[in-house]
Scaffold this active site. Structure first.
Site, PDB file in Angstrom:
ATOM      1  N   ALA A  14       0.850  -1.208  -0.066  1.00  0.00           N
ATOM      2  CA  ALA A  14       0.051   0.133  -0.023  1.00  0.00           C
ATOM      3  C   ALA A  14       0.898   1.214   0.177  1.00  0.00           C
ATOM      4  CB  ALA A  14      -1.230  -0.168   1.281  1.00  0.00           C
ATOM      5  N   GLY A  16       4.077   3.208  -1.217  1.00  0.00           N
ATOM      6  CA  GLY A  16       5.226   3.014  -2.482  1.00  0.00           C
ATOM      7  C   GLY A  16       6.121   4.251  -2.321  1.00  0.00           C
ATOM      8  N   GLY A  18       7.325   7.053  -4.812  1.00  0.00           N
ATOM      9  CA  GLY A  18       7.205   8.009  -5.918  1.00  0.00           C
ATOM     10  C   GLY A  18       8.400   8.467  -6.599  1.00  0.00           C
ATOM     11  N   ASP A  43       7.172   3.400  -7.984  1.00  0.00           N
ATOM     12  CA  ASP A  43       6.291   3.980  -9.208  1.00  0.00           C
ATOM     13  C   ASP A  43       7.347   5.046 -10.118  1.00  0.00           C
ATOM     14  OD1 ASP A  43       3.219   4.771  -9.969  1.00  0.00           O
ATOM     15  OD2 ASP A  43       4.439   6.707  -9.675  1.00  0.00           O
ATOM     16  N   TYR A  48       8.950  10.133 -16.943  1.00  0.00           N
ATOM     17  CA  TYR A  48       9.901  10.712 -15.845  1.00  0.00           C
ATOM     18  C   TYR A  48      11.477  10.442 -16.122  1.00  0.00           C
ATOM     19  CZ  TYR A  48       5.829   9.871 -12.931  1.00  0.00           C
ATOM     20  OH  TYR A  48       4.401  10.035 -12.319  1.00  0.00           O
ATOM     21  N   LYS A  77       4.115   3.560 -16.654  1.00  0.00           N
ATOM     22  CA  LYS A  77       3.048   4.096 -17.360  1.00  0.00           C
ATOM     23  C   LYS A  77       3.285   4.362 -18.760  1.00  0.00           C
ATOM     24  CE  LYS A  77       2.147   6.439 -12.812  1.00  0.00           C
ATOM     25  NZ  LYS A  77       3.487   7.048 -12.477  1.00  0.00           N
ATOM     26  N   HIS A 110      -1.391   6.555 -18.755  1.00  0.00           N
ATOM     27  CA  HIS A 110      -1.013   7.812 -17.878  1.00  0.00           C
ATOM     28  C   HIS A 110      -2.046   8.909 -17.695  1.00  0.00           C
ATOM     29  CE1 HIS A 110       2.882   9.772 -15.980  1.00  0.00           C
ATOM     30  NE2 HIS A 110       2.038  10.166 -15.425  1.00  0.00           N
TER      31      HIS A 110
HETATM   32  P1  NAP Z   1       4.778  14.505  -3.343  1.00  0.00           P
HETATM   33  O1  NAP Z   1       5.052  13.015  -3.159  1.00  0.00           O
HETATM   34  O2  NAP Z   1       3.652  15.172  -2.800  1.00  0.00           O
HETATM   35  O3  NAP Z   1       5.954  15.393  -2.941  1.00  0.00           O
HETATM   36  C1  NAP Z   1       7.282  15.327  -3.159  1.00  0.00           C
HETATM   37  C2  NAP Z   1       7.917  16.417  -2.237  1.00  0.00           C
HETATM   38  O4  NAP Z   1       8.047  16.287  -0.708  1.00  0.00           O
HETATM   39  C3  NAP Z   1       9.510  16.108  -2.457  1.00  0.00           C
HETATM   40  O5  NAP Z   1      10.126  17.579  -2.462  1.00  0.00           O
HETATM   41  C4  NAP Z   1      10.004  15.416  -1.199  1.00  0.00           C
HETATM   42  O6  NAP Z   1      11.545  15.886  -0.791  1.00  0.00           O
HETATM   43  C5  NAP Z   1       9.222  15.999  -0.022  1.00  0.00           C
HETATM   44  N1  NAP Z   1       8.875  15.024   1.033  1.00  0.00           N
HETATM   45  C6  NAP Z   1       9.041  13.787   0.979  1.00  0.00           C
HETATM   46  N2  NAP Z   1       8.564  13.469   2.187  1.00  0.00           N
HETATM   47  C7  NAP Z   1       8.774  14.383   2.975  1.00  0.00           C
HETATM   48  C8  NAP Z   1       8.458  14.402   4.359  1.00  0.00           C
HETATM   49  N3  NAP Z   1       8.316  13.320   5.179  1.00  0.00           N
HETATM   50  N4  NAP Z   1       8.393  15.737   5.011  1.00  0.00           N
HETATM   51  C9  NAP Z   1       8.712  16.718   3.966  1.00  0.00           C
HETATM   52  N5  NAP Z   1       8.915  16.775   2.922  1.00  0.00           N
HETATM   53  C10 NAP Z   1       8.694  15.546   2.257  1.00  0.00           C
HETATM   54  O7  NAP Z   1       4.622  14.617  -4.797  1.00  0.00           O
HETATM   55  P2  NAP Z   1       5.091  13.937  -6.190  1.00  0.00           P
HETATM   56  O8  NAP Z   1       6.225  13.636  -6.429  1.00  0.00           O
HETATM   57  O9  NAP Z   1       4.412  14.797  -7.240  1.00  0.00           O
HETATM   58  O10 NAP Z   1       3.873  12.877  -6.165  1.00  0.00           O
HETATM   59  C11 NAP Z   1       4.247  11.638  -5.520  1.00  0.00           C
HETATM   60  C12 NAP Z   1       4.582  10.404  -6.802  1.00  0.00           C
HETATM   61  O11 NAP Z   1       3.193  10.296  -7.464  1.00  0.00           O
HETATM   62  C13 NAP Z   1       5.286  10.933  -7.984  1.00  0.00           C
HETATM   63  O12 NAP Z   1       6.829  10.943  -7.849  1.00  0.00           O
HETATM   64  C14 NAP Z   1       5.134  10.013  -9.073  1.00  0.00           C
HETATM   65  O13 NAP Z   1       5.526   8.712  -8.962  1.00  0.00           O
HETATM   66  C15 NAP Z   1       3.569  10.146  -8.976  1.00  0.00           C
HETATM   67  N6  NAP Z   1       2.784  10.785  -9.506  1.00  0.00           N
HETATM   68  C16 NAP Z   1       1.961  10.603 -10.646  1.00  0.00           C
HETATM   69  C17 NAP Z   1       1.267  11.353 -11.378  1.00  0.00           C
HETATM   70  C18 NAP Z   1       0.379  10.919 -12.535  1.00  0.00           C
HETATM   71  O14 NAP Z   1      -0.071  11.448 -13.405  1.00  0.00           O
HETATM   72  N7  NAP Z   1      -0.067   9.565 -12.505  1.00  0.00           N
HETATM   73  C19 NAP Z   1       1.285  12.965 -11.312  1.00  0.00           C
HETATM   74  C20 NAP Z   1       2.288  13.189 -10.196  1.00  0.00           C
HETATM   75  C21 NAP Z   1       2.921  12.369  -9.336  1.00  0.00           C
HETATM   76  P3  NAP Z   1      12.663  14.993  -1.202  1.00  0.00           P
HETATM   77  O15 NAP Z   1      12.416  14.292  -2.425  1.00  0.00           O
HETATM   78  O16 NAP Z   1      13.829  16.341  -1.160  1.00  0.00           O
HETATM   79  O17 NAP Z   1      12.897  14.000  -0.211  1.00  0.00           O
END
Ligand code: NAP
Length: 314
Positions: A14, A16, A18, A43, A48, A77, A110
């Site tokens: 549950a 993973g 990103g 993921d 990416y 994706k 995607h």
């Molecule tokens: P997110 O996970 O909401 O945020 C990532 C940010 O949060 C990074 O700057 C990271 O810092 C920081 N962070 C991580 N853990 C933290 C914590 N415990 N406290 C404070 N800051 C923290 O954003 P996202 O990357 O957009 O979304 C997650 C994943 O979802 C993506 O990486 C991707 O795999 C997937 N995704 C899919 C789609 C889609 O269209 N299907 C779109 C967007 C995202 P550091 O990296 O510096 O540690």
């Protein structure tokens, strides 16, 4: 680690990792640290541009005996330029090649939007196929064929609304197994969650922390900060954890999977520990009031009225 079950009783961890916006040595090191710590679900996506590094990290982890391939759950994706039936299997094979894997655990469409082949990001309306030229159900049927070939174990979609899912339904041999969408307390998508639960579609939360590291050009002015929400702080105090852990554990307690991106070791550890937090029902109920239907990734960058694409999430 909590798992969510697919219809055939296979399961997906549950929580993973990103990887959007992560690249190079930093990503390789983060994956090695994460899997060594216990993460089993990674993921990625063609767009990416990091499948190669993820493959290198996985190879190192398997070669050094930290994990077996079977213990990992890897998602990639299909990009929007490979929606035509003939391109789906080739795109999956390219992702597998970069990842150095024989199979993917999960492969997702995607976005419910089609570009002409080799268009990575469209520059004009001519870069799009209309949905009449590249119907989503045809792409889905190619995904079903891909699953039958054994190159991917499970298939699903991403950024699909109830409207998109209902449009697919009459044409599916098998309904999508997963829908990966933006979810967090400001965007709870209750009706989508209800629909997915009713149809045994697992819902995965992306941008669970507000995607703060994405490019400035993708951000609205004065966008909200999930970490600053008062109720989230209150719950963090109550459970003696951090606000980030509250934001992650909310999904796990709500029956969704969640894929926070983290490169820093301290974040990897903190997020992984969030899986232990068990919420009281009244605290789960208290989050409902925070919903503002607010999207960090608003999808307007794919608006293309000339080719019949209104707002994707309408
Ligand atoms: P997110 O996970 O909401 O945020 C990532 C940010 O949060 C990074 O700057 C990271 O810092 C920081 N962070 C991580 N853990 C933290 C914590 N415990 N406290 C404070 N800051 C923290 O954003 P996202 O990357 O957009 O979304 C997650 C994943 O979802 C993506 O990486 C991707 O795999 C997937 N995704 C899919 C789609 C889609 O269209 N299907 C779109 C967007 C995202 P550091 O990296 O510096 O540690």
């Amino acid at each position: 680690m909590q798992h969510l079950s697919f219809r055939n009783q296979d399961s997906m961890p549950a929580l993973g990792l990103g990887t959007w916006k992560a690249q190079g040595e930093e990503l390789i090191e983060a994956i090695i640290k994460a899997v060594t710590m216990g993460y089993r679900h990674i993921d990625t996506a063609m767009i990416y541009h990091n499948e190669h590094e993820i493959g290198q990290a996985i190879k190192q982890l398997i070669d050094s005996g930290v994990v077996t391939r079977e213990e990992l759950f890897v998602t990639s994706k299909l990009w929007n330029d490979a929606h035509l039936e003939d391109h789906v299997a080739t795109a999956a094979a390219q992702s597998l090649g970069k990842l150095g894997l024989d199979y993917l655990d999960l492969y997702l469409i995607h976005w419910p939007i089609a570009f002409k082949h080799t268009v990575i990001l469209p520059e004009s309306f001519q870069d799009y196929y209309t949905l009449a030229q590249a119907p989503l159900h045809k792409t889905w049927q190619a995904m079903e064929a891909l699953k039958a070939s054994g190159r991917v174990k499970h298939i699903g979609v991403s950024n699909f609304t109830v409207r998109h899912l209902e449009g697919l339904a009459p044409f599916c041999k098998e309904f999508p197994e997963v829908n990966q969408v933006e979810l967090h307390p400001l965007l709870q998508q209750e009706s989508l969650l209800e629909y997915c639960q009713k149809h045994n579609i697992l819902l995965t939360a992306y941008a669970p922390l507000g995607s703060g590291d994405r490019h400035q050009s993708m951000k609205a002015e004065q966008e909200p900060n999930l970490f600053a929400i008062k109720q989230i702080h209150g719950l963090a105090q109550k459970y003696d954890v951090t606000p980030g852990q509250i934001l992650i554990s909310w999904h796990l307690n709500r029956g969704c999977s969640v894929i926070p991106k983290a490169m820093q070791e301290i974040h990897l550890e903190e997020n992984y520990a969030a899986r232990h937090i068990v919420w009281a029902p009244e605290d789960l109920a208290s989050i409902k009031d925070l919903d503002q239907h607010y999207r960090f990734i608003n999808g307007h960058f794919f608006d293309c009225p000339e080719q019949g694409y209104g707002w994707v999430f309408a």
